[in-house]
Every structure is written in C-alpha cells, then in structure tokens.
Enzyme design. Structure first.
Site, short mmCIF file in Angstrom:
data_model
loop_
_atom_site.label_atom_id
_atom_site.label_comp_id
_atom_site.label_asym_id
_atom_site.label_seq_id
_atom_site.Cartn_x
_atom_site.Cartn_y
_atom_site.Cartn_z
N GLY A 1 -3.00 -1.13 -13.87
CA GLY A 1 -2.80 0.07 -14.68
C GLY A 1 -3.96 0.49 -15.55
O GLY A 1 -3.85 1.44 -16.32
N PRO B 1 -5.19 -5.08 -10.71
CA PRO B 1 -5.84 -3.77 -10.74
C PRO B 1 -6.01 -3.19 -9.34
O PRO B 1 -6.35 -3.91 -8.40
CB PRO B 1 -7.20 -4.08 -11.37
CG PRO B 1 -7.44 -5.52 -11.10
CD PRO B 1 -6.11 -6.19 -11.00
N GLY B 2 -5.74 -1.93 -9.21
CA GLY B 2 -5.95 -1.25 -7.93
C GLY B 2 -6.96 -0.14 -8.15
O GLY B 2 -8.13 -0.22 -7.76
N ARG B 3 -6.50 0.87 -8.89
CA ARG B 3 -7.33 2.05 -9.14
C ARG B 3 -8.70 1.70 -9.70
O ARG B 3 -9.72 2.21 -9.23
CB ARG B 3 -6.58 2.94 -10.15
CG ARG B 3 -7.20 4.29 -10.36
CD ARG B 3 -6.59 4.99 -11.60
NE ARG B 3 -5.15 4.96 -11.63
CZ ARG B 3 -4.35 5.90 -11.14
NH1 ARG B 3 -4.85 6.96 -10.58
NH2 ARG B 3 -3.04 5.79 -11.24
N TYR C 1 0.65 15.24 -9.31
CA TYR C 1 0.50 14.95 -10.75
C TYR C 1 -0.37 15.96 -11.49
O TYR C 1 -0.68 15.76 -12.66
CB TYR C 1 -0.16 13.58 -10.97
CG TYR C 1 0.26 12.47 -10.04
CD1 TYR C 1 1.55 11.95 -10.10
CD2 TYR C 1 -0.63 11.93 -9.12
CE1 TYR C 1 1.93 10.92 -9.26
CE2 TYR C 1 -0.26 10.88 -8.28
CZ TYR C 1 1.02 10.39 -8.34
OH TYR C 1 1.38 9.36 -7.51
N CYS D 1 -0.71 24.91 4.11
CA CYS D 1 0.11 26.09 3.88
C CYS D 1 1.02 25.83 2.69
O CYS D 1 2.22 25.58 2.86
CB CYS D 1 0.91 26.36 5.15
SG CYS D 1 1.61 27.98 5.12
#
Ligand code: LLP
Length: 433
Positions: free
Chosen positions: A249, A292-294, A335, A362
């Site tokens: 996070g 942690p990822g992001r 988001y 579209c």
C-alpha cells in the site's frame, strides 16, 4: 524533471528509459507498448530487502504483490531478487509455479478462494495461505487433511484503521469485503477455531489497510493493533504468533502533486512500533512480511502510444487521441487516477499545451489524462505515459476486441519482449461457434 528517476532526454530530444530511446522502442516493437525498466525494478526490490535487513536484522521477507503486474518474467525477477510472492488467484499461482517460483515463499490471498484453488495451493506446497473467512477455513482444513499435511495459515484482519486513500482501494475498515474484524470479536473467534483444528497451523497475522497511502501513521497504527492482538492470542489461547504480515500500500508519485514518504522511512517507523509493542506485551518480535506491489513496479513502467486524431473544440477542450486507452490502462475510468505524460519525440520541449488524452474505446470516460500539460502534440508523435508499471497490464482487457500490447523489458541499452503482443487470432481463439 520526470516522476520516475530512470527517465532522461537524449541529444535527439527523445525520452530515454534504461538507456533505451523510447522512439526507437516504439518503432521496433510497435504501439501501444508497455516498457519495463528491469534495472529500476530490481533496484526497488532491493530497497525493501535492505530495509528488512536494516530494521529487522534480516528477520523478514518482502513479498512482491503479483496483482500489480504478474507474468513469468516478473515472477522470475522477484525470485532472483530473493523476494517472496503474494498471489491472489489460481491464475497468479499458476504463473508463479510455471516460473519456478519457490513455493515456500508464496502467500496465497483472496476473499473467496475456490476449493480448486485451495487444492492447487496445498498440492503444490504453497508456504502460507492467508485465510479470509470461516467457510474457507473449514474447507482448507479438510483439503489439508485429505493431503495429509498441516497447512500454515494466517488470517486477514481488518484492524479498523482508516487509510486516507480512494474508497475503492481502502480495506482496513470493518465495512470491507476482505478479512475478519477485530472490533466485533470475529478475528479472535476464528483464531480460536483454527487453533483447535488438526490440519492448519495459524502462526501469523495479516492486514492490508489499502493502497496508494502517503501517511506513515495508519501503518504504525495497524502494526500496533496487530501486535497487541498477537499478545491477546498468546495470553488467552496460548497461541504464539511468529509471523506478522503488514501488507502493501505504499504510495508512489504519479504526478508532481504526489509526495510519497521514502519507503525506508515507513519501515523504520513501523519497526519501532513493532519492537516497542513486542516488549510491552512480552512477546517475541515476529518474522516480518510486507507486500509492496505498486511501489516496486509502477515507477519502472511506462506505456508508449502513437498520437492519432486531435480535436481542438474551441473554448471547450483539446482532445489528443492515442492508439490505446482503457483497454491497457483502466485506472482513469475506474478511479479517475492521474498520470504524467511526455511526448517522447519532443521530450525536452516545454509542456505548454493543456490537453485531454483520450483512448480509442467506444466509451466517453476512456481517458488517460484529463486537463494535463503536454508538449505540442501532432499526429504520429509518440506519447509516453509514466509510472504505468502497476495495475495497467494486470488490469488490461480486450474491450472492443482490442488486442493487449506487448511488454518489453529494457536494461543497459537492450530490449527484450517478455510478453508478446496479442493478435486478432488471439482475440477469437476461444470462440468455438
Ligand atoms: N497485499 C494485499 C493483500 C493487497 O490486497 C494488495 C493490493 C497489496 C498487497 C499490494 O498493494 P500495493 O503495494 O500495490 O498498493 N487496482 C488498484 C489497486 C488495488 C490494490 C489491491 N490490493 C489500483 O490500480 O490502484
């Protein structure tokens, strides 16, 4: 100058990533194109590993959160860097297995794992399963019994901490679909139940309070709450918690407006809380995990597009359309997330035009940037959207039957395709009638 440290401008006025000219990359591999800087990716893995060494004397493990970007390649890099892995579905687990990821370093998450997924995890010897609820616990205990093993587990706890982030990615509060709450006794009951079971070993606690968080405080609060809960479990059940997983996070810089705390700082502050609370409660400092990822992969990625039509609607808005959009990056439509971008073939020019960058789907909400300052765009230019390494490729879709882009990893002036571009044949390959 740029939100990611590995970007620069060369003598041709082109944007450079990991010693590779992005305009050349676009020419060679086509657009849209995901580009990952392998050196920065590895460097980010090491920042976390070093922090574990520094603040916990090496008594911990960094788990790369695969949901951010999961391919055979990312699994291999994470394994080579000595990281563990957080997987959240059979598909992510399958990828890790195929990549030869060490199974004992895998933590399997998810709020509604199926019997087949649990079976697959137990069969393959996944190190820990992060159990979400009682239904899953019962099912897992049976599956483990059938296989004659005792499965290590931890439960996902909602610590009741409010992280100040987008409501869709806030998960620490009681009103969340993930995990069991502390404040209504649910968490205690589930440990009590698991403690009596024969084929599960509840040796850890887990929480993940949300994503893209900029404050240290909610992480410290969560750590303190969980450590106190570990104390309670020991006092009331004689159950010793030896692992503490504090989730991921950590926020990153998408635009100049974002001001993330250095990750080392977070870990330092949290480690002080963990040590203090352990002492206060008379418990051992558990093995520390974080997910942690992001923050590991987002800054290492950019996406390259080719500019097509431009619509300057007098006194309204100037739209610059590109050859990708919500299919490869759904984060604006989900988001209203903000990004920084650069015209890669004019990277050193002043960004003095206010534009909105639109995708080709579209869907009116299919935007990549709304009201952003950019170099003067013309058809044929290459647009680079920055810090797209996380939750872009992994959340991509084939909406409008648009094939997903290729992924290219760059390092030391060399580029290699790690995921092929999808073809129209790929799009129809499962259509049987
Ligand atoms: N651990 C658990 C249990 C998680 O649920 C998550 C993210 C992470 C770790 C990694 O969090 P990170 O360090 O990447 O913030 N699609 C959204 C993000 C959803 C995050 C879900 N869970 C986005 O594009 O912002």
């Amino acid at each position: 100058m740029f939100v990611s440290e590995d970007l620069s401008v060369n003598s041709k006025n082109h944007l450079v990533i990991g010693e590779n000219d992005t305009v050349e990359l676009a020419k060679e591999f086509g657009t849209p194109l995901y580009v990952l800087d392998e050196d920065l990716l590895r460097k980010n893995c090491r920042v976390y590993r070093n922090a574990i060494d520094k603040y916990y004397g090496g008594n911990g493990l960094v788990l790369y959160a695969n949901k951010a970007f999961c391919t055979l390649y990312t699994c291999r890099v994470a394994a080579e860097e000595g990281l563990g892995a957080d997987v959240v579905s059979g598909g992510e687990l399958y990828t890790a297995i195929k990549a030869g990821f060490p199974m004992d370093r895998i933590y399997f998450h998810g709020n509604n794992k199926t019997a087949q997924e649990l079976e697959m995890a137990v069969e393959n010897g996944v190190g820990h399963i992060v159990v979400d609820n009682v239904y899953e616990l019962e099912m897992l205990n049976e599956i483990a019994a059938k296989h004659g093993v005792v499965q290590n587990i931890m439960f996902r706890i909602k610590p009741g901490v409010d992280a100040h982030t987008h409501s869709f990615i806030r998960t620490g509060q009681i009103d969340s679909k993930f995990g069991v709450a502390l404040e209504n006794g649910e968490a205690f009951e589930i440990y009590e139940r698991a403690h009596k079971m024969t084929n599960v070993n509840p040796d850890g606690l887990h929480c993940h309070i949300g994503s893209q968080i900029f404050d240290v405080e909610p992480f410290c609060q969560a750590a303190e709450i969980l450590m106190n809960f570990a104390g309670d479990l020991k006092d009331k059940l004689g159950l010793e918690i030896t692992k503490l997983n504090l989730g991921g996070g950590y926020g990153i810089m998408y635009t100049e407006k974002d001001d993330p705390v250095p990750y080392d700082e977070y870990i330092k502050h949290v480690s002080e809380v963990v040590k203090r609370t352990a002492e206060k409660r008379g418990i051992n400092i558990p093995f520390i995990l974080m997910e942690p990822g992001r923050s590991i992969i987002a800054p290492a990625g950019i996406t390259l597009y080719t500019v097509g039509g431009i619509k300057d609607i007098k006194n309204v808005r100037k739209y610059v359309s590109v050859d990708g959009g919500m299919g490869d990056n759904p984060r604006y439509i989900l988001y209203e997330s903000e990004y920084a971008a650069v015209i890669a073939n004019k990277a050193g020019d002043p960004a003095d035009e206010l534009v909105t960058v639109a995708g080709k789907c579209c869907e009116s909400g299919d935007l990549l940037l709304k009201d952003a300052m950019l170099q003067k765009a013309e058809a044929g230019d290459i647009l680079a959207v920055l810090a797209t390494g996380a939750y872009n490729y992994s959340m991509a879709s084939n909406y409008n039957r648009i094939p997903r882009p290729a992924v290219v990893a760059v390092s030391g002036g060399k580029a290699k395709v790690v995921v092929k571009r999808e073809t129209y044949e790929d799009i129809i390959k499962n259509d049987v009638l």
